[in-house]
Enzyme design. Structure first.
Site, short mmCIF file in Angstrom:
data_model
loop_
_atom_site.label_atom_id
_atom_site.label_comp_id
_atom_site.label_asym_id
_atom_site.label_seq_id
_atom_site.Cartn_x
_atom_site.Cartn_y
_atom_site.Cartn_z
N HIS A 187 -8.94 -3.88 -2.64
CA HIS A 187 -8.02 -3.21 -2.16
C HIS A 187 -8.35 -1.33 -1.64
O HIS A 187 -8.54 -1.13 -0.26
CB HIS A 187 -6.63 -3.47 -2.07
CG HIS A 187 -5.61 -2.13 -1.10
ND1 HIS A 187 -4.35 -2.78 -0.56
CD2 HIS A 187 -5.25 -1.25 -1.26
CE1 HIS A 187 -4.06 -1.88 -0.37
NE2 HIS A 187 -4.43 -0.73 -1.35
N CYS B 192 0.98 -1.39 0.27
CA CYS B 192 0.04 -0.14 -0.13
C CYS B 192 0.75 1.35 0.05
O CYS B 192 1.91 1.56 0.54
CB CYS B 192 -0.56 0.10 1.42
SG CYS B 192 -2.13 1.62 1.61
#
Length: 177
Positions: free
Chosen positions: A143, A101
């Site tokens: 996500h 991320c």
């Protein structure tokens, strides 16, 4: 090219907020945010990004799978702007795979996600879309959609043993020097 924005890092409260629906899609401010979000995504070698990651708590994300240094095996696709996205349905099968991320640099986690999903969203022009996404692209959507409800991939881990560093991921998992 549009201005590249600073990416909010884990611990910034914006990453834990529930993003608000976009109701001013055609405004110059929202269109500028979309351009800046795209520029930030490209500059950071991401395959997806959500508006909360640049401190804009609105329901906007971009899915843009492509091979890059962070994801060398990613499939190629055109970047897709998704406004007010919704997960409509999913299959029962979940697959665990590695995720990183932009807001949590330096680590990856082995995260279970649905293999196939159906989503609805509006594009940047306000046109509605309904699509089935599979595999890595479905993972990216899930996500990024998590960012819109105040979640990060670490919240989805089954165990802290499912965390590794980016360096370990690239050398051991992808077998790259």
């Amino acid at each position: 090219m549009a201005e590249v924005l600073q990416i909010s890092q884990l611990g910034n409260p914006v990453l834990r907020q529930i993003a608000q629906p976009v109701d001013n899609l055609h405004s110059s401010e929202m269109q500028r945010l979309i351009d800046r979000l795209m520029a930030t995504l490209v500059q950071s070698n991401g395959v997806g990004i959500a508006a909360p990651q640049v401190a804009a708590s609105v329901q906007l994300l971009i899915v843009a799978s492509r091979p890059n240094p962070r994801y060398p095996n990613a499939p190629q696709m055109e970047p897709t702007v998704m406004v007010n996205p919704r997960l409509i349905s999913h299959d029962e099968a979940q697959v665990k795979d590695w995720e990183g991320c932009l807001s949590i640099p330096g680590i990856r986690g082995l995260v279970p996600r649905y293999k196939e999903i159906e989503v609805e969203y509006f594009d940047r022009d306000g046109n509605p879309h309904r699509r089935v996404l599979t595999d890595f692209v479905a993972r990216i959507f899930q996500h990024e959609a998590d960012h819109l409800v105040g979640k990060v991939f670490l919240d989805r881990l089954e165990s802290t043993h499912d965390i590794i560093t980016d360096q370990e991921y690239l050398t051991r998992v992808l077998n790259q020097p």
